[in-house]
Design a protein around this motif. Structure first.
Motif, PDB file in Angstrom:
ATOM      1  N   ALA A 142       1.086  -1.203   0.099  1.00  0.00           N
ATOM      2  CA  ALA A 142      -0.092   0.033  -0.072  1.00  0.00           C
ATOM      3  C   ALA A 142       0.842   1.194   0.033  1.00  0.00           C
ATOM      4  O   ALA A 142       0.544   1.955  -0.469  1.00  0.00           O
ATOM      5  CB  ALA A 142      -0.887   0.234   1.188  1.00  0.00           C
ATOM      6  N   LEU A 143       2.150   1.108   0.557  1.00  0.00           N
ATOM      7  CA  LEU A 143       2.810   2.256   0.835  1.00  0.00           C
ATOM      8  C   LEU A 143       3.358   2.577  -0.714  1.00  0.00           C
ATOM      9  O   LEU A 143       3.418   3.875  -0.899  1.00  0.00           O
ATOM     10  CB  LEU A 143       3.949   2.200   1.688  1.00  0.00           C
ATOM     11  CG  LEU A 143       4.969   3.316   1.821  1.00  0.00           C
ATOM     12  CD1 LEU A 143       4.364   4.482   2.402  1.00  0.00           C
ATOM     13  CD2 LEU A 143       5.992   3.137   2.709  1.00  0.00           C
ATOM     14  N   ALA A 144       3.667   1.694  -1.338  1.00  0.00           N
ATOM     15  CA  ALA A 144       4.318   1.818  -2.819  1.00  0.00           C
ATOM     16  C   ALA A 144       3.229   2.713  -3.479  1.00  0.00           C
ATOM     17  O   ALA A 144       3.571   3.645  -4.288  1.00  0.00           O
ATOM     18  CB  ALA A 144       4.346   0.389  -3.464  1.00  0.00           C
ATOM     19  N   ASP A 145       1.897   2.651  -3.454  1.00  0.00           N
ATOM     20  CA  ASP A 145       0.928   3.375  -4.065  1.00  0.00           C
ATOM     21  C   ASP A 145       0.924   4.635  -3.688  1.00  0.00           C
ATOM     22  O   ASP A 145       0.678   5.683  -4.455  1.00  0.00           O
ATOM     23  CB  ASP A 145      -0.599   2.848  -3.670  1.00  0.00           C
ATOM     24  CG  ASP A 145      -0.944   1.684  -4.183  1.00  0.00           C
ATOM     25  OD1 ASP A 145      -0.095   1.002  -5.332  1.00  0.00           O
ATOM     26  OD2 ASP A 145      -1.685   0.642  -4.270  1.00  0.00           O
ATOM     27  N   LEU A 147       3.849   6.245  -2.462  1.00  0.00           N
ATOM     28  CA  LEU A 147       4.943   6.831  -3.244  1.00  0.00           C
ATOM     29  C   LEU A 147       4.696   7.309  -4.422  1.00  0.00           C
ATOM     30  O   LEU A 147       5.065   8.475  -5.161  1.00  0.00           O
ATOM     31  CB  LEU A 147       6.271   5.822  -3.079  1.00  0.00           C
ATOM     32  CG  LEU A 147       6.413   5.757  -1.554  1.00  0.00           C
ATOM     33  CD1 LEU A 147       7.719   4.686  -1.649  1.00  0.00           C
ATOM     34  CD2 LEU A 147       6.616   6.776  -0.727  1.00  0.00           C
ATOM     35  N   ALA A 148       3.951   6.519  -5.327  1.00  0.00           N
ATOM     36  CA  ALA A 148       3.769   6.985  -6.664  1.00  0.00           C
ATOM     37  C   ALA A 148       2.746   8.167  -6.877  1.00  0.00           C
ATOM     38  O   ALA A 148       2.950   8.751  -7.962  1.00  0.00           O
ATOM     39  CB  ALA A 148       3.102   5.551  -7.402  1.00  0.00           C
ATOM     40  N   ALA A 149       1.749   8.266  -6.125  1.00  0.00           N
ATOM     41  CA  ALA A 149       0.948   9.283  -6.199  1.00  0.00           C
ATOM     42  C   ALA A 149       1.823  10.498  -5.570  1.00  0.00           C
ATOM     43  O   ALA A 149       1.478  11.442  -6.096  1.00  0.00           O
ATOM     44  CB  ALA A 149      -0.072   8.935  -4.879  1.00  0.00           C
ATOM     45  N   HIS A 150       2.733  10.411  -4.800  1.00  0.00           N
ATOM     46  CA  HIS A 150       3.686  11.462  -4.129  1.00  0.00           C
ATOM     47  C   HIS A 150       4.263  11.903  -5.480  1.00  0.00           C
ATOM     48  O   HIS A 150       4.541  13.089  -5.626  1.00  0.00           O
ATOM     49  CB  HIS A 150       4.356  11.289  -3.137  1.00  0.00           C
ATOM     50  CG  HIS A 150       5.255  12.377  -2.697  1.00  0.00           C
ATOM     51  ND1 HIS A 150       6.548  12.486  -3.106  1.00  0.00           N
ATOM     52  CD2 HIS A 150       5.189  13.433  -1.830  1.00  0.00           C
ATOM     53  CE1 HIS A 150       7.104  13.477  -2.663  1.00  0.00           C
ATOM     54  NE2 HIS A 150       6.291  14.214  -1.746  1.00  0.00           N
ATOM     55  N   ALA A 158      -1.850  10.653   2.008  1.00  0.00           N
ATOM     56  CA  ALA A 158      -2.217   9.678   3.272  1.00  0.00           C
ATOM     57  C   ALA A 158      -2.946   8.552   2.598  1.00  0.00           C
ATOM     58  O   ALA A 158      -3.713   8.819   1.453  1.00  0.00           O
ATOM     59  CB  ALA A 158      -3.218  10.446   4.341  1.00  0.00           C
ATOM     60  N   ALA A 159      -3.055   7.405   3.218  1.00  0.00           N
ATOM     61  CA  ALA A 159      -4.034   6.433   2.818  1.00  0.00           C
ATOM     62  C   ALA A 159      -5.296   6.485   3.303  1.00  0.00           C
ATOM     63  O   ALA A 159      -5.317   6.980   4.459  1.00  0.00           O
ATOM     64  CB  ALA A 159      -3.290   4.915   3.320  1.00  0.00           C
ATOM     65  N   VAL A 160      -6.350   6.328   2.540  1.00  0.00           N
ATOM     66  CA  VAL A 160      -7.824   6.573   3.129  1.00  0.00           C
ATOM     67  C   VAL A 160      -8.489   5.272   2.573  1.00  0.00           C
ATOM     68  O   VAL A 160      -8.338   4.516   2.075  1.00  0.00           O
ATOM     69  CB  VAL A 160      -8.302   8.010   2.468  1.00  0.00           C
ATOM     70  CG1 VAL A 160      -7.715   9.157   3.046  1.00  0.00           C
ATOM     71  CG2 VAL A 160      -8.331   7.820   0.912  1.00  0.00           C
ATOM     72  N   ILE A 161      -9.688   5.254   3.635  1.00  0.00           N
ATOM     73  CA  ILE A 161     -10.754   4.361   3.361  1.00  0.00           C
ATOM     74  C   ILE A 161     -12.091   5.175   3.525  1.00  0.00           C
ATOM     75  O   ILE A 161     -12.073   6.092   4.129  1.00  0.00           O
ATOM     76  CB  ILE A 161     -10.636   3.173   4.431  1.00  0.00           C
ATOM     77  CG1 ILE A 161     -10.593   3.544   5.608  1.00  0.00           C
ATOM     78  CG2 ILE A 161      -9.220   2.220   4.114  1.00  0.00           C
ATOM     79  CD1 ILE A 161     -10.746   2.511   6.886  1.00  0.00           C
TER      80      ILE A 161
END
Length: 297
Positions: A142-145, A147-150, A158-161
């Motif tokens: 999930a962190l890789a996603d 980093l790609a967004a950044h 931030a990760a969100v749900i």
């Protein structure tokens, strides 16, 4: 843009929800099957390309350093006993020498304060934050996603749900001004709003990519919800200078800072593992068939 290589892991909490187990064992080392909660966060970060780990800990939680560090005696014993497979598992969960640092948070003052304590170790560069209590079962990191967004949009991420409206008071909540795919653009953030005051049901969970400017914002942030220095409040103050985006995770998040969350994660991970799936299915079937189990205890 420089690749992000540093991650801060706040692990100073006392774990009172899990007493008496956490009287001597840090809650981050409680296992999901045979793997400590903390190891899932480290594995996720490593898969995303993180190479330097900064742990913000409390006195009495030195067991975390032992868990992530080398244990030459154990390795020699395992190899001498012909247990090279176990030695490989232990080695895979070990952070390479010189890649982990430990900073003490002497007084629990909130997540924002914990991250502020790591400011000198992070320096003047973007960095990741992982809250190990949030364990994510996902096909990829999930962190890789994040980093790609950044890399694509910069700013703070931030990760969100999406949560039920009645649960907004448990989270930092985004005021959403636009969406594209799994990415959400926020115009504001609110820490733990009452359901009737929540601007949306898009909630922040424990994965972040932050610009170093967050440290100056944290320095000027007063105690907020829970009489603690809240990271959400500092990120909110930075929105005018650093855009804020949320990324919906591709997976299932478990709050392993609670008993129910750890229990559910154990079941889910057991069902996802080839070596434990059959056993867990049989256990669940057995408990479902024998209603007497519900009366035990």
């Amino acid at each position: 843009m420089r690749p992000i290589r540093k991650a801060v892991l706040p692990v100073a909490g006392l774990g009172t929800r899990f007493l008496p187990a956490t009287k001597a064992v840090p809650k981050e080392l409680l296992p999901i099957i045979d793997t400590p909660i903390l190891s899932y966060a480290i594995e996720e970060a490593t898969q995303a390309g993180i190479t330097e780990f900064i742990f913000v800990i409390a006195r009495g939680k030195e067991g975390i350093a032992k868990q992530v560090g080398h244990n030459p005696d154990l390795m020699r014993t395992l190899n001498a006993d012909g247990k090279g497979d176990l030695a490989a598992v232990v080695e895979a969960s070990t952070i390479p020498e010189g890649r982990a640092s430990f900073i003490y948070q002497d007084k629990p003052m909130g997540l924002g304060h914990a991250i502020w304590c790591a400011r000198h170790a992070v320096g003047d560069e973007p960095f990741a934050v992982l809250l190990p209590d949030d364990v994510i079962l996902s096909p990829q990191s999930a962190l890789a996603d994040l980093l790609a967004a950044h890399e694509a949009v910069g700013g703070n991420i931030a990760a969100v749900i999406d949560v039920a409206k009645q649960d907004t008071s448990k989270y930092g909540i985004l005021a959403v001004e636009g969406e594209e795919g799994r990415m959400v653009r926020a115009s504001d953030l609110v820490e733990k709003p009452a359901p009737e005051k929540a601007p949306s049901n898009v909630a922040i969970i424990g994965r972040y990519v932050l610009e170093p400017g967050i440290f100056s914002a944290l320095s000027d942030t007063k105690a907020g919800s829970g009489d603690e220095i809240q990271l959400t409040d500092a990120m909110r103050r930075r929105i005018a200078d650093a855009p804020f985006h949320g990324v919906r995770i591709d997976g299932t998040r478990f709050d392993c800072g609670t008993k129910n969350g750890l229990l559910e994660a154990t079941v889910a991970f057991a069902l996802a593992r080839e070596d434990t799936a059959g056993t867990m299915q049989r256990i669940l079937s057995s408990y479902g068939q024998h209603s007497a189990w519900s009366r035990v205890g």
